[in-house]
Design a protein around this motif. Structure first.
Motif, PDB file in Angstrom:
ATOM      1  N   SER A 175      47.387  37.170  44.387  1.00  0.00           N
ATOM      2  CA  SER A 175      48.344  37.060  44.305  1.00  0.00           C
ATOM      3  C   SER A 175      48.770  35.473  44.390  1.00  0.00           C
ATOM      4  O   SER A 175      48.014  34.179  44.703  1.00  0.00           O
ATOM      5  N   ASP A 176      49.881  35.183  43.428  1.00  0.00           N
ATOM      6  CA  ASP A 176      49.617  33.154  42.862  1.00  0.00           C
ATOM      7  C   ASP A 176      50.344  32.319  44.259  1.00  0.00           C
ATOM      8  O   ASP A 176      50.606  31.284  45.053  1.00  0.00           O
ATOM      9  N   ASP A 177      50.637  33.738  45.443  1.00  0.00           N
ATOM     10  CA  ASP A 177      50.857  32.239  46.872  1.00  0.00           C
ATOM     11  C   ASP A 177      50.213  31.943  47.396  1.00  0.00           C
ATOM     12  O   ASP A 177      49.109  33.243  48.404  1.00  0.00           O
ATOM     13  N   LEU A 178      49.946  31.650  47.792  1.00  0.00           N
ATOM     14  CA  LEU A 178      48.227  30.412  48.562  1.00  0.00           C
ATOM     15  C   LEU A 178      48.569  30.295  50.109  1.00  0.00           C
ATOM     16  O   LEU A 178      47.464  30.370  50.807  1.00  0.00           O
ATOM     17  N   ASP A 179      49.333  31.162  51.013  1.00  0.00           N
ATOM     18  CA  ASP A 179      49.422  32.106  51.775  1.00  0.00           C
ATOM     19  C   ASP A 179      48.967  32.730  52.057  1.00  0.00           C
ATOM     20  O   ASP A 179      49.034  33.264  53.119  1.00  0.00           O
ATOM     21  N   LYS A 180      48.632  33.474  51.627  1.00  0.00           N
ATOM     22  CA  LYS A 180      48.838  34.905  51.389  1.00  0.00           C
ATOM     23  C   LYS A 180      46.902  34.619  50.583  1.00  0.00           C
ATOM     24  O   LYS A 180      46.329  34.007  49.883  1.00  0.00           O
ATOM     25  N   TYR A 181      45.681  36.244  51.568  1.00  0.00           N
ATOM     26  CA  TYR A 181      44.429  35.629  51.488  1.00  0.00           C
ATOM     27  C   TYR A 181      44.112  37.158  51.616  1.00  0.00           C
ATOM     28  O   TYR A 181      44.321  37.884  52.381  1.00  0.00           O
ATOM     29  N   TRP A 182      42.725  36.822  51.104  1.00  0.00           N
ATOM     30  CA  TRP A 182      41.435  38.222  51.647  1.00  0.00           C
ATOM     31  C   TRP A 182      40.899  37.845  52.335  1.00  0.00           C
ATOM     32  O   TRP A 182      40.441  37.055  53.301  1.00  0.00           O
ATOM     33  N   GLN A 183      41.101  38.926  53.542  1.00  0.00           N
ATOM     34  CA  GLN A 183      40.278  38.994  54.919  1.00  0.00           C
ATOM     35  C   GLN A 183      39.421  40.024  55.371  1.00  0.00           C
ATOM     36  O   GLN A 183      39.853  40.830  54.864  1.00  0.00           O
ATOM     37  N   SER A 184      38.115  39.384  55.027  1.00  0.00           N
ATOM     38  CA  SER A 184      37.014  40.490  55.157  1.00  0.00           C
ATOM     39  C   SER A 184      36.941  41.920  57.132  1.00  0.00           C
ATOM     40  O   SER A 184      37.648  40.793  57.115  1.00  0.00           O
ATOM     41  N   ASP A 185      36.550  42.463  56.463  1.00  0.00           N
ATOM     42  CA  ASP A 185      36.435  43.305  57.997  1.00  0.00           C
ATOM     43  C   ASP A 185      35.048  43.551  58.014  1.00  0.00           C
ATOM     44  O   ASP A 185      35.027  45.134  58.109  1.00  0.00           O
ATOM     45  N   GLY A 186      33.676  42.763  57.911  1.00  0.00           N
ATOM     46  CA  GLY A 186      32.808  43.652  58.125  1.00  0.00           C
ATOM     47  C   GLY A 186      31.784  42.976  58.103  1.00  0.00           C
ATOM     48  O   GLY A 186      32.086  41.630  58.795  1.00  0.00           O
ATOM     49  N   GLN A 187      30.189  43.092  57.735  1.00  0.00           N
ATOM     50  CA  GLN A 187      29.134  42.603  57.744  1.00  0.00           C
ATOM     51  C   GLN A 187      29.184  41.646  57.373  1.00  0.00           C
ATOM     52  O   GLN A 187      29.034  41.857  55.826  1.00  0.00           O
ATOM     53  N   GLN A 188      28.650  40.699  57.254  1.00  0.00           N
ATOM     54  CA  GLN A 188      28.222  39.598  56.653  1.00  0.00           C
ATOM     55  C   GLN A 188      27.005  40.102  55.434  1.00  0.00           C
ATOM     56  O   GLN A 188      25.940  40.709  56.270  1.00  0.00           O
ATOM     57  N   PRO A 189      26.580  39.669  54.366  1.00  0.00           N
ATOM     58  CA  PRO A 189      27.583  38.924  53.651  1.00  0.00           C
ATOM     59  C   PRO A 189      28.800  39.758  52.917  1.00  0.00           C
ATOM     60  O   PRO A 189      28.733  40.947  52.506  1.00  0.00           O
ATOM     61  N   HIS A 190      29.703  38.928  52.778  1.00  0.00           N
ATOM     62  CA  HIS A 190      31.053  39.436  52.386  1.00  0.00           C
ATOM     63  C   HIS A 190      31.401  39.750  50.452  1.00  0.00           C
ATOM     64  O   HIS A 190      30.194  38.534  49.920  1.00  0.00           O
ATOM     65  N   LEU A 191      30.829  40.213  50.341  1.00  0.00           N
ATOM     66  CA  LEU A 191      30.925  40.386  48.187  1.00  0.00           C
ATOM     67  C   LEU A 191      32.391  40.684  47.581  1.00  0.00           C
ATOM     68  O   LEU A 191      33.415  41.577  48.566  1.00  0.00           O
ATOM     69  N   LEU A 192      32.560  39.753  46.676  1.00  0.00           N
ATOM     70  CA  LEU A 192      33.705  40.288  45.645  1.00  0.00           C
ATOM     71  C   LEU A 192      33.411  40.376  44.497  1.00  0.00           C
ATOM     72  O   LEU A 192      32.507  39.524  43.973  1.00  0.00           O
ATOM     73  N   THR A 193      33.752  41.584  43.551  1.00  0.00           N
ATOM     74  CA  THR A 193      32.505  42.153  42.531  1.00  0.00           C
ATOM     75  C   THR A 193      33.742  41.588  41.899  1.00  0.00           C
ATOM     76  O   THR A 193      34.888  42.466  41.795  1.00  0.00           O
ATOM     77  N   ILE A 194      33.284  41.423  39.949  1.00  0.00           N
ATOM     78  CA  ILE A 194      34.045  40.951  39.246  1.00  0.00           C
ATOM     79  C   ILE A 194      33.393  42.201  38.373  1.00  0.00           C
ATOM     80  O   ILE A 194      32.868  41.530  37.281  1.00  0.00           O
ATOM     81  N   HIS A 195      34.374  43.113  38.095  1.00  0.00           N
ATOM     82  CA  HIS A 195      33.624  43.868  36.701  1.00  0.00           C
ATOM     83  C   HIS A 195      34.785  44.040  35.824  1.00  0.00           C
ATOM     84  O   HIS A 195      35.829  44.412  35.949  1.00  0.00           O
ATOM     85  N   PHE A 196      34.169  43.317  34.559  1.00  0.00           N
ATOM     86  CA  PHE A 196      35.004  42.472  33.179  1.00  0.00           C
ATOM     87  C   PHE A 196      34.902  44.010  32.293  1.00  0.00           C
ATOM     88  O   PHE A 196      34.331  45.332  32.289  1.00  0.00           O
ATOM     89  N   LEU A 197      36.021  44.249  31.514  1.00  0.00           N
ATOM     90  CA  LEU A 197      36.412  45.498  30.569  1.00  0.00           C
ATOM     91  C   LEU A 197      35.860  45.210  29.440  1.00  0.00           C
ATOM     92  O   LEU A 197      35.156  46.591  28.654  1.00  0.00           O
ATOM     93  N   ARG A 198      34.930  44.200  29.017  1.00  0.00           N
ATOM     94  CA  ARG A 198      34.050  44.193  27.848  1.00  0.00           C
ATOM     95  C   ARG A 198      33.078  43.095  28.505  1.00  0.00           C
ATOM     96  O   ARG A 198      33.322  42.030  29.491  1.00  0.00           O
TER      97      ARG A 198
END
Length: 301
Positions: free
Chosen positions: A119-142
């Motif tokens: 979201s473009d609203d910086l008051d919103k955020y992703w909050q993890s809920d598990g063990q470290q390390p926390h992962l963000l994976t970005i798959h591109f279509l090409r």
């Protein structure tokens, strides 16, 4: 002293000990004066010793009230300009390519997942809920050629949820991810730039060419467990802003073009005899539509 725009009213019958409102009367050493009714000459005759200083203070306050709004507005505007994010994708010939990717996280709290992260609203955020390390994976279509990666964190709001140690990896798949950047953070507030200038991809060696980017959040401030990321943006070169010359050199009309397909003969530059020979060849070997039966629409398998 000439009093042109400043008016202090007539002498009142009250004494200095009289209890009055500062908004209605002005007190001088010689007495108390109502606002609103005496000429400058009469007022100057009634002023006593020590009144010049008070009169100057009153004039200064009125002048400050008249100029206060404009001055404050200009200062606040200049502060906003200086404190704003100087990164401008259009000026750098970049475009955001988040729409070309699928974002996935290792864990998240309900209501604080990928949708809030993007979201473009910086008051919103992703909050993890598990063990470290926390992962963000970005798959591109090409396969993409990335020129900038930025993510937003705010220690003032998140404190122990704010990362201190972030590692970025990239590759063609999960089996060949290679670390290309490490980002240490100390009480960060705002957009953080991931260093990719020497990744080796692209014509100048300053692009990150890959199919997958993975963000590893290894540690948080104050040994916090879960993390907050308030935004992430990925940018590539914008061919349109660069006039369409960023990818391939422009071919001239006489430049050879070999793309693996059969060349089509043309009649340009043929004399009458050569043209007749070409027509005779077509008569001897007519083209049948059956020859093109094998040419079909491509099918994705």
């Amino acid at each position: 002293m000439a009093l042109t725009n400043f008016r202090l009213p007539s002498l009142a019958a009250a004494t200095e000990d009289h209890d009055i409102s500062d908004g209605e009367r002005v007190r001088f050493a010689g007495g108390v004066y109502d606002r609103g009714g005496v000429s400058d000459e009469e007022l100057m005759e009634d002023l006593g010793e020590g009144d010049d200083e008070l009169l100057g203070d009153a004039m200064t306050e009125d002048l400050a009230e008249e100029m206060g709004d404009d001055g404050d507005g200009e200062n606040s505007e200049s502060e906003d300009e200086m404190g704003g994010d100087p990164f401008n994708p259009a000026d750098l010939g970049l475009k955001e390519i988040n729409n070309l990717a699928h974002f996935g996280v290792s864990s998240h709290r309900p209501g604080n997942g990928v949708a809030e992260l993007l979201s473009d609203d910086l008051d919103k955020y992703w909050q993890s809920d598990g063990q470290q390390p926390h992962l963000l994976t970005i798959h591109f279509l090409r396969r993409v050629e990335i020129r900038a990666i930025r993510f937003y964190v705010d220690y003032n709001q998140d404190e122990s949820y704010t990362p201190t140690h972030v590692v970025f990896c990239a590759g063609t798949g999960h089996h060949d991810l290679i670390q290309f950047a490490e980002v240490p953070l100390t009480s960060p507030v705002g957009w953080q730039d991931v260093p990719i200038a020497d990744s080796g991809g692209g014509a100048d060696g300053h692009s990150l060419c890959c199919w997958i980017v993975q963000m590893h959040i290894k540690e948080n401030h104050q040994n916090g467990k879960d993390t907050h990321i308030r935004g992430i943006k990925i940018y590539a070169l914008d061919d349109h802003s660069l006039g369409g010359t960023a990818r391939e050199p422009t071919r001239g009309l006489g430049a050879p073009f070999d793309d693996g397909h059969a060349r089509v003969p043309t009649t340009q530059g043929l004399d009458g005899e050569s043209l007749q020979e070409l027509l005779d060849a077509f008569e001897r070997h007519p083209i049948s539509l059956s020859n093109f039966d094998s040419v079909r629409e491509p099918v994705i398998r």
